[in-house]
Design a protein around this motif. Structure first.
Motif, mmCIF file in Angstrom:
data_model
loop_
_atom_site.group_PDB
_atom_site.id
_atom_site.type_symbol
_atom_site.label_atom_id
_atom_site.label_comp_id
_atom_site.label_asym_id
_atom_site.label_seq_id
_atom_site.Cartn_x
_atom_site.Cartn_y
_atom_site.Cartn_z
ATOM 1 N N PHE A 6 -22.813 -20.919 -42.120
ATOM 2 C CA PHE A 6 -23.777 -21.142 -41.041
ATOM 3 C C PHE A 6 -24.953 -20.193 -41.201
ATOM 4 N N ARG A 7 -26.146 -20.717 -41.006
ATOM 5 C CA ARG A 7 -27.342 -19.886 -40.962
ATOM 6 C C ARG A 7 -27.823 -19.898 -39.527
ATOM 7 N N CYS A 8 -27.950 -18.712 -38.955
ATOM 8 C CA CYS A 8 -28.207 -18.605 -37.522
ATOM 9 C C CYS A 8 -29.441 -17.777 -37.216
ATOM 10 N N THR A 15 -27.597 -17.787 -29.610
ATOM 11 C CA THR A 15 -27.724 -17.825 -31.059
ATOM 12 C C THR A 15 -27.663 -19.282 -31.474
ATOM 13 N N CYS A 17 -27.498 -22.065 -34.612
ATOM 14 C CA CYS A 17 -27.039 -22.136 -35.997
ATOM 15 C C CYS A 17 -27.207 -23.544 -36.554
#
Length: 71
Positions: A6-8, A15, A17
């Motif tokens: 995951f890129r958050c 947050t 993601c």
């Protein structure tokens, strides 16, 4: 899910993601926008939450509009 890449982005309260689609897709938007919709899956969590809850997901339905897309 903990092993997914995951890129958050952390915000003041939540947050956000990006959820990478786990299956192969053709990424052909000439026939249908489904592949693009699969590439635009996101989820959110409160900053104080531990882990990721996939029920907090966002799915954008996209359709052609003029020379672009709307969703």
């Amino acid at each position: 899910l903990s092993m997914r890449p995951f890129r958050c982005l952390e915000g003041a309260e939540k947050t956000w993601c990006h959820v990478p689609y786990p299956y192969a897709i053709r990424r052909n938007i000439a026939e249908a926008t489904t592949d693009l919709e699969y590439d635009l899956l996101f989820l959110w969590k409160d900053r104080t939450d531990y882990g990721i809850d996939m029920w907090n997901g966002l799915y954008y339905r996209i359709e052609p509009e003029g020379e672009g897309f709307r969703g």
